[in-house]
Design an enzyme around this catalytic site. Structure first.
Site, PDB file in Angstrom:
ATOM      1  N   LYS A  94       0.804  -1.230   0.000  1.00 22.61           N
ATOM      2  CA  LYS A  94       0.000   0.000   0.000  1.00 22.61           C
ATOM      3  C   LYS A  94       0.835   1.277   0.000  1.00 22.61           C
ATOM      4  CE  LYS A  94      -4.325  -1.899   1.617  1.00 22.61           C
ATOM      5  NZ  LYS A  94      -5.236  -2.060   2.759  1.00 22.61           N
ATOM      6  N   LYS A 133      -2.850   0.636  10.430  1.00 23.35           N
ATOM      7  CA  LYS A 133      -3.159  -0.583   9.666  1.00 23.35           C
ATOM      8  C   LYS A 133      -1.920  -1.032   8.902  1.00 23.35           C
ATOM      9  CE  LYS A 133      -5.287   2.228   5.998  1.00 23.35           C
ATOM     10  NZ  LYS A 133      -6.528   2.538   5.270  1.00 23.35           N
ATOM     11  N   GLN A 171      -2.880   6.946   9.473  1.00 28.02           N
ATOM     12  CA  GLN A 171      -3.699   7.917   8.729  1.00 28.02           C
ATOM     13  C   GLN A 171      -4.619   8.641   9.707  1.00 28.02           C
ATOM     14  OE1 GLN A 171      -5.875   5.347   6.018  1.00 28.02           O
ATOM     15  NE2 GLN A 171      -4.268   5.498   4.448  1.00 28.02           N
ATOM     16  N   PRO A 172      -4.983   9.884   9.402  1.00 32.64           N
ATOM     17  CA  PRO A 172      -6.066  10.485  10.177  1.00 32.64           C
ATOM     18  C   PRO A 172      -7.336   9.685   9.940  1.00 32.64           C
ATOM     19  CG  PRO A 172      -5.559  11.830   8.239  1.00 32.64           C
ATOM     20  CD  PRO A 172      -4.517  10.744   8.293  1.00 32.64           C
ATOM     21  N   ARG A 219     -24.459  -1.446  -0.422  1.00 28.26           N
ATOM     22  CA  ARG A 219     -25.601  -1.079  -1.272  1.00 28.26           C
ATOM     23  C   ARG A 219     -25.095  -0.598  -2.621  1.00 28.26           C
ATOM     24  NH1 ARG A 219     -29.782   0.787   2.443  1.00 28.26           N
ATOM     25  NH2 ARG A 219     -29.564  -0.689   4.146  1.00 28.26           N
ATOM     26  N   ARG A 248     -10.648  -1.799  -8.854  1.00 27.93           N
ATOM     27  CA  ARG A 248     -11.646  -1.252  -7.939  1.00 27.93           C
ATOM     28  C   ARG A 248     -11.010  -0.082  -7.210  1.00 27.93           C
ATOM     29  NH1 ARG A 248     -13.010  -4.879  -3.227  1.00 27.93           N
ATOM     30  NH2 ARG A 248     -11.962  -3.302  -1.994  1.00 27.93           N
ATOM     31  N   GLU A 263      -8.031   3.153  -1.154  1.00 31.21           N
ATOM     32  CA  GLU A 263      -7.406   1.918  -1.598  1.00 31.21           C
ATOM     33  C   GLU A 263      -7.675   1.768  -3.096  1.00 31.21           C
ATOM     34  OE1 GLU A 263      -8.955  -1.421   0.531  1.00 31.21           O
ATOM     35  OE2 GLU A 263      -7.529  -2.815  -0.342  1.00 31.21           O
ATOM     36  N   GLU A 265      -7.551  -1.311  -5.696  1.00 27.32           N
ATOM     37  CA  GLU A 265      -7.462  -2.770  -5.604  1.00 27.32           C
ATOM     38  C   GLU A 265      -7.318  -3.323  -7.020  1.00 27.32           C
ATOM     39  OE1 GLU A 265      -6.936  -5.974  -5.111  1.00 27.32           O
ATOM     40  OE2 GLU A 265      -7.639  -5.569  -3.076  1.00 27.32           O
TER      41      GLU A 265
HETATM   42  N1  LIG Z   1      -8.085   6.652   7.394  1.00 28.37           N
HETATM   43  C1  LIG Z   1      -9.249   6.032   7.589  1.00 28.37           C
HETATM   44  N2  LIG Z   1     -10.343   6.748   7.981  1.00 28.37           N
HETATM   45  C2  LIG Z   1     -11.536   6.144   8.203  1.00 28.37           C
HETATM   46  N3  LIG Z   1     -11.735   4.813   8.061  1.00 28.37           N
HETATM   47  C3  LIG Z   1     -10.691   4.062   7.673  1.00 28.37           C
HETATM   48  C4  LIG Z   1      -9.412   4.619   7.416  1.00 28.37           C
HETATM   49  N4  LIG Z   1      -8.576   3.630   7.034  1.00 28.37           N
HETATM   50  C5  LIG Z   1      -9.305   2.487   7.053  1.00 28.37           C
HETATM   51  N5  LIG Z   1     -10.574   2.748   7.446  1.00 28.37           N
HETATM   52  C6  LIG Z   1     -11.653   1.749   7.571  1.00 28.37           C
HETATM   53  O1  LIG Z   1     -11.088   0.459   7.632  1.00 28.37           O
HETATM   54  C7  LIG Z   1     -11.489  -0.342   6.513  1.00 28.37           C
HETATM   55  C8  LIG Z   1     -10.321  -1.189   6.029  1.00 28.37           C
HETATM   56  O2  LIG Z   1      -9.273  -0.346   5.601  1.00 28.37           O
HETATM   57  P1  LIG Z   1      -8.575  -0.579   4.174  1.00 28.37           P
HETATM   58  O3  LIG Z   1      -9.605  -0.647   3.125  1.00 28.37           O
HETATM   59  O4  LIG Z   1      -7.524   0.453   4.036  1.00 28.37           O
HETATM   60  O5  LIG Z   1      -7.876  -1.960   4.438  1.00 28.37           O
HETATM   61  P2  LIG Z   1      -8.081  -3.407   3.813  1.00 28.37           P
HETATM   62  O6  LIG Z   1      -7.605  -4.316   4.875  1.00 28.37           O
HETATM   63  O7  LIG Z   1      -7.470  -3.444   2.480  1.00 28.37           O
HETATM   64  O8  LIG Z   1      -9.615  -3.617   3.702  1.00 28.37           O
HETATM   65  P3  LIG Z   1     -10.478  -4.387   2.606  1.00 28.37           P
HETATM   66  O9  LIG Z   1      -9.638  -5.436   1.979  1.00 28.37           O
HETATM   67  O10 LIG Z   1     -11.610  -4.913   3.427  1.00 28.37           O
HETATM   68  O11 LIG Z   1     -10.905  -3.329   1.656  1.00 28.37           O
HETATM   69  C9  LIG Z   1     -12.013   0.658   5.497  1.00 28.37           C
HETATM   70  O12 LIG Z   1     -13.005   0.061   4.671  1.00 28.37           O
HETATM   71  C10 LIG Z   1     -12.568   1.774   6.374  1.00 28.37           C
HETATM   72  O13 LIG Z   1     -13.892   1.509   6.824  1.00 28.37           O
HETATM   73 MG   LIG Z   2     -10.473  -1.525   1.710  1.00 23.79          MG
END
Ligand SMILES: Nc1ncnc2c1ncn2[C@@H]1O[C@H](COP(=O)(O)OP(=O)(O)OP(=O)(O)O)[C@@H](O)[C@H]1O
Ligand SMILES: [Mg+2]
Length: 296
Positions: A94, A133, A171-172, A219, A248, A263, A265
């Site tokens: 990422k 994360k 991240q914020p 949705r 995506r 993100e 994807e």
């Molecule tokens: N900076 C942020 N502000 C608000 N919500 C966040 C933020 N970063 C992540 N999230 C929340 O956490 C979820 C997962 O984060 P992200 O999509 O970056 O990681 P992921 O593990 O790749 O998730 P996925 O594969 O389920 O899309 C996001 O869908 C969002 O709801």
């Molecule tokens: Mg995500």
């Protein structure tokens, strides 16, 4: 008859959670292709016998990334692989958000802490909620939201990510997600095929190692002009992006109300065809077109 493999993973006895997979196999067969779903790591598969291999739901790759990329590298030499291996390699880490930002794409502002980097005082925001994360991840695994008062727990999470060899992202917390949600714009064959919206995933106080609901309240969504524009700018900034079959783009509003890329994807996006059955023919058509396109 074009031969098409849809690469998935072996969930070891549990039913495969990729609900798009049987629908796509059927649609491709109905359209005259010889289509098969195969785990990417299945032994003795003759990938060269396929005109096209599409990564569909190789969802164990986040904890087997090196092995997965080695397979993609091999497979891409034997036949046409979508998405192309160079794009996939770039997208598995990422830190690509930094490349997008450098290209002028609005993204969620991100700090990266690699294993060995101890969080300095100013690495975790002093005001406002924030998110920690992993830079390799899916399904919100090992992600959490913190208040500034929870700093110590956040530092412990960074240490845990580092212990697993993962780079941490800080991240914020974009608070507008609690109101306007997160939008996923799905592209196939260079066209927007559909979009969806989901609620925020991270709630205050949920431990980073808790299981999360990855797509709450999903949705159908009609994207705004601004959302489409940001998504297209993001895709235009992908190195080697001319060869993309699918993408995506996940967007969340910043504090100014403008969409930002959370993100991108390009490896194994969940398509949510069960929510958008009208897109099945367009997706199958894009895959078939890629399978019979002249090489090069
Ligand atoms: N900076 C942020 N502000 C608000 N919500 C966040 C933020 N970063 C992540 N999230 C929340 O956490 C979820 C997962 O984060 P992200 O999509 O970056 O990681 P992921 O593990 O790749 O998730 P996925 O594969 O389920 O899309 C996001 O869908 C969002 O709801
Ligand atoms: Mg995500």
């Amino acid at each position: 008859m074009p031969r098409i493999a849809l690469a998935t993973y072996d969930p070891e006895g549990a039913p495969n959670r990729d609900r798009d997979l049987p629908v796509l196999v059927d649609a491709l067969r109905d359209a005259g292709a010889d289509a098969q779903a195969l785990p990417w790591d299945a032994p003795d598969v003759d990938w060269a016998a396929f005109d096209l291999v599409v990564m569909r739901s190789t969802w164990d790759y986040t904890w087997r990334t090196a092995e997965f990329l080695a397979w993609a590298e091999r497979c891409g030499k034997l036949t046409r692989l979508a998405n192309p291996v160079d794009v996939v390699r770039w997208n598995t880490d990422k830190r690509y958000l930094g490349d997008l930002a450098a290209a002028g794409v609005p993204v969620v502002p991100t700090r990266y802490l690699a294993p060995g980097d101890t969080p300095a005082a100013d690495d975790l925001p002093a005001a406002g909620d924030f998110v920690v994360k992993p830079a390799y991840g899916a399904g919100a695994r090992l992600a959490a939201r913190y208040t500034p008062a929870e700093r110590q727990t956040a530092v412990a999470q960074v240490a845990r990510l580092h212990a697993e060899g993962l780079t941490a992202m800080v991240q914020p917390y974009l608070t507008r997600i609690d109101v306007s949600g997160e939008r996923a714009l799905q592209f196939y064959g260079g066209r927007l095929v559909h979009a969806s919206r989901k609620r925020a995933v991270l709630s205050p106080g949920t431990p980073y190692d808790a299981d999360k609901v990855a797509h709450p309240d999903l949705r159908p969504w009609t994207p705004s002009t601004a959302e489409r524009a940001v998504a297209e700018r993001a895709l235009a900034a992908v190195p080697g992006g001319a060869g993309l079959l699918y993408a995506r783009v996940d967007l969340v509003d910043g504090d100014d109300g403008d969409p930002r890329v959370m993100e991108l994807e390009l490896v194994e996006p969940n398509l949510f065809l069960w929510l958008h059955p009208q897109s099945v023919p367009a997706v199958a058509h894009a895959i078939l077109t890629a399978a019979v396109a002249p090489a090069g």
